[in-house]
Design an enzyme around this catalytic site. Structure first.
Site, PDB file in Angstrom:
ATOM      1  N   SER A 103     150.933 111.380  84.983  1.00  0.00           N
ATOM      2  CA  SER A 103     151.876 112.506  84.953  1.00  0.00           C
ATOM      3  C   SER A 103     152.231 112.785  83.499  1.00  0.00           C
ATOM      4  O   SER A 103     152.199 111.875  82.651  1.00  0.00           O
ATOM      5  CB  SER A 103     153.150 112.115  85.707  1.00  0.00           C
ATOM      6  OG  SER A 103     154.169 113.051  85.467  1.00  0.00           O
ATOM      7  N   TYR A 162     160.048 105.592  86.705  1.00  0.00           N
ATOM      8  CA  TYR A 162     158.844 106.348  87.075  1.00  0.00           C
ATOM      9  C   TYR A 162     158.046 106.723  85.823  1.00  0.00           C
ATOM     10  O   TYR A 162     156.834 106.510  85.750  1.00  0.00           O
ATOM     11  CB  TYR A 162     159.257 107.607  87.844  1.00  0.00           C
ATOM     12  CG  TYR A 162     158.122 108.576  88.117  1.00  0.00           C
ATOM     13  CD1 TYR A 162     157.181 108.315  89.096  1.00  0.00           C
ATOM     14  CD2 TYR A 162     157.997 109.764  87.381  1.00  0.00           C
ATOM     15  CE1 TYR A 162     156.141 109.205  89.347  1.00  0.00           C
ATOM     16  CE2 TYR A 162     156.963 110.655  87.628  1.00  0.00           C
ATOM     17  CZ  TYR A 162     156.030 110.373  88.614  1.00  0.00           C
ATOM     18  OH  TYR A 162     155.000 111.252  88.857  1.00  0.00           O
TER      19      TYR A 162
HETATM   20  N1  LIG Z   1     154.956 116.316  92.370  1.00  0.00           N
HETATM   21  C1  LIG Z   1     155.001 116.300  91.071  1.00  0.00           C
HETATM   22  O1  LIG Z   1     155.768 117.055  90.446  1.00  0.00           O
HETATM   23  C2  LIG Z   1     154.097 115.360  90.277  1.00  0.00           C
HETATM   24  C3  LIG Z   1     153.975 115.580  88.909  1.00  0.00           C
HETATM   25  C4  LIG Z   1     153.147 114.757  88.158  1.00  0.00           C
HETATM   26  C5  LIG Z   1     152.449 113.722  88.769  1.00  0.00           C
HETATM   27  N2  LIG Z   1     152.585 113.534  90.108  1.00  0.00           N
HETATM   28  C6  LIG Z   1     151.840 112.412  90.702  1.00  0.00           C
HETATM   29  O2  LIG Z   1     150.928 112.913  91.656  1.00  0.00           O
HETATM   30  C7  LIG Z   1     150.678 111.912  92.643  1.00  0.00           C
HETATM   31  C8  LIG Z   1     150.826 112.540  94.028  1.00  0.00           C
HETATM   32  O3  LIG Z   1     152.173 112.940  94.200  1.00  0.00           O
HETATM   33  P1  LIG Z   1     152.620 114.176  95.099  1.00  0.00           P
HETATM   34  O4  LIG Z   1     153.373 115.092  94.246  1.00  0.00           O
HETATM   35  O5  LIG Z   1     151.460 114.674  95.865  1.00  0.00           O
HETATM   36  O6  LIG Z   1     153.687 113.429  96.026  1.00  0.00           O
HETATM   37  P2  LIG Z   1     153.819 113.280  97.599  1.00  0.00           P
HETATM   38  O7  LIG Z   1     153.586 114.571  98.276  1.00  0.00           O
HETATM   39  O8  LIG Z   1     155.126 112.581  97.786  1.00  0.00           O
HETATM   40  O9  LIG Z   1     152.613 112.307  97.958  1.00  0.00           O
HETATM   41  C9  LIG Z   1     152.626 110.939  97.621  1.00  0.00           C
HETATM   42  C10 LIG Z   1     151.520 110.251  98.394  1.00  0.00           C
HETATM   43  O10 LIG Z   1     151.520 108.858  98.053  1.00  0.00           O
HETATM   44  C11 LIG Z   1     151.495 108.097  99.260  1.00  0.00           C
HETATM   45  N3  LIG Z   1     152.191 106.817  99.074  1.00  0.00           N
HETATM   46  C12 LIG Z   1     153.420 106.626  98.546  1.00  0.00           C
HETATM   47  N4  LIG Z   1     153.731 105.311  98.609  1.00  0.00           N
HETATM   48  C13 LIG Z   1     152.689 104.688  99.202  1.00  0.00           C
HETATM   49  C14 LIG Z   1     152.420 103.343  99.552  1.00  0.00           C
HETATM   50  N5  LIG Z   1     153.307 102.356  99.329  1.00  0.00           N
HETATM   51  N6  LIG Z   1     151.249 103.061 100.163  1.00  0.00           N
HETATM   52  C15 LIG Z   1     150.349 104.039 100.418  1.00  0.00           C
HETATM   53  N7  LIG Z   1     150.538 105.335 100.096  1.00  0.00           N
HETATM   54  C16 LIG Z   1     151.703 105.641  99.494  1.00  0.00           C
HETATM   55  C17 LIG Z   1     152.229 108.971 100.283  1.00  0.00           C
HETATM   56  O11 LIG Z   1     151.795 108.669 101.599  1.00  0.00           O
HETATM   57  P3  LIG Z   1     152.672 107.918 102.724  1.00  0.00           P
HETATM   58  O12 LIG Z   1     154.106 108.271 102.493  1.00  0.00           O
HETATM   59  O13 LIG Z   1     152.104 108.431 104.009  1.00  0.00           O
HETATM   60  O14 LIG Z   1     152.365 106.478 102.491  1.00  0.00           O
HETATM   61  C18 LIG Z   1     151.713 110.355  99.905  1.00  0.00           C
HETATM   62  O15 LIG Z   1     150.484 110.605 100.520  1.00  0.00           O
HETATM   63  C19 LIG Z   1     151.664 110.773  92.371  1.00  0.00           C
HETATM   64  O16 LIG Z   1     151.022 109.731  91.684  1.00  0.00           O
HETATM   65  C20 LIG Z   1     152.698 111.428  91.476  1.00  0.00           C
HETATM   66  O17 LIG Z   1     153.337 110.494  90.633  1.00  0.00           O
HETATM   67  C21 LIG Z   1     153.398 114.322  90.882  1.00  0.00           C
END
Ligand SMILES: NC(=O)c1ccc[n+]([C@@H]2O[C@H](COP(=O)([O-])OP(=O)(O)OC[C@H]3O[C@@H](n4cnc5c(N)ncnc54)[C@H](OP(=O)(O)O)[C@@H]3O)[C@@H](O)[C@H]2O)c1
Length: 274
Positions: A147, A160
């Site tokens: 990120s 984070y």
């Molecule tokens: N959204 C943003 O603004 C943003 C910005 C920069 C980077 N990111 C990064 O992008 C990536 C995806 O995030 P997102 O925005 O798509 O968030 P999201 O919609 O909350 O998705 C997170 C995913 O991670 C899985 N997960 C979380 N904890 C887990 C665990 N203990 N075991 C297995 N799976 C787990 C969740 O699945 P379950 O809950 O079903 O386990 C879900 O599929 C992350 O690494 C995040 O840090 C996000």
């Protein structure tokens, strides 16, 4: 000599965090645009099963693996189950959690879970798949989803941001160490993405796709997969994010920190203990 972009057609690609947001969208595009087979990993079984049902099309397969990546036993099982399916060509380590709120209010159980999911599981999976690709000599690669939060200290997402600084630094170092081995390591560092993570923060009320570099999951997934296919060591998606990333490198901390903190102030959720 420049290598051709990776062709995922007919290949198995693992995607962690495939039940929602960016991971779900990457899984979808891997099948529908790239013709890949996907190993979809997350905790929510119903979501993974629905995804498999939606995507399986007679050509591509989607294999759900229900696992809690904060649990090392589950991480080891993901490694075993994935490579038993067939030859894996890509591992997209995308699962992640955050904690919004004052750093002192995060309880230790929540911190340990964040560290286990964002850092320990990612390192274990990365080591497993990088060694596997080296042994198979199959031109395979790992994509680490980091990120822009990893580019600077981030008040109200302190732990984070620190985990994402780790992911970016670890991935770039490993990419260098593996140069010339045929094993690719790419890091993807997006800014805001309109997903559940942004909603939970309350920031989705403040920022819509297009504001402050916030992207739709679709656009972000497309650019993540493009960077991975082209074996880029680091991809920051979108012109606004690239500009902000450059600003984060150059701006002095006394200017940067209050500007970043202002993004969160007034948007912190009541229950910030995720
Ligand atoms: N959204 C943003 O603004 C943003 C910005 C920069 C980077 N990111 C990064 O992008 C990536 C995806 O995030 P997102 O925005 O798509 O968030 P999201 O919609 O909350 O998705 C997170 C995913 O991670 C899985 N997960 C979380 N904890 C887990 C665990 N203990 N075991 C297995 N799976 C787990 C969740 O699945 P379950 O809950 O079903 O386990 C879900 O599929 C992350 O690494 C995040 O840090 C996000």
């Amino acid at each position: 000599m420049k290598r051709a972009p990776v062709d995922f057609r007919g290949q198995w690609v693992l995607v962690t965090g495939a039940s929602s947001g960016l991971g779900r969208e990457m899984a979808k595009q891997l099948v529908q645009v790239h013709g890949a087979n996907v190993i979809a990993v997350a905790r929510r079984q119903d979501r993974l099963e629905a995804l498999a049902e939606e995507l399986e099309n007679g050509t591509s397969r989607v294999h759900p693996v229900v696992a809690d990546l904060a649990n090392p036993v589950d991480v080891a099982r993901v490694c075993r189950e994935s490579t038993a399916l067939g030859e894996v060509r890509g591992a997209i380590l995308n699962a992640g959690v955050t904690y919004y709120g004052h750093a002192l209010e995060q309880d230790l159980a929540s911190f340990d879970k964040l560290l286990a999911t964002n850092v320990s599981a990612l390192v274990h999976l990365c080591q497993h798949f990088a060694k596997y690709f080296a042994q198979k000599k199959n031109d395979g690669g790992v994509l680490l989803v980091s990120s822009m939060a990893g580019f600077a200290p981030l008040p109200y997402q302190a732990a984070y941001a620190a985990t994402k600084a780790f992911v970016t630094s670890y991935g770039r170092s490993l990419a260098y160490e593996l140069k010339g081995t045929g094993v690719n390591v790419s890091v993807f560092a997006p800014g805001g993405i309109a997903t559940e993570m942004l909603e939970l923060s309350g920031l989705s009320r403040k920022f819509k796709p297009g504001d402050m570099g916030v992207m739709s999951a679709e656009e972000c997934a497309r650019l993540a997969l493009e960077g991975f296919q082209k074996r880029r060591m680091l991809t920051v998606p979108g012109a606004s994010n690239k500009l902000m990333a450059a600003g984060m490198k150059l701006a002095p901390n006394r200017v940067l920190m209050p500007a970043i903190a202002r993004i969160y102030e007034g948007s912190l959720p009541d229950d910030s203990k995720r």
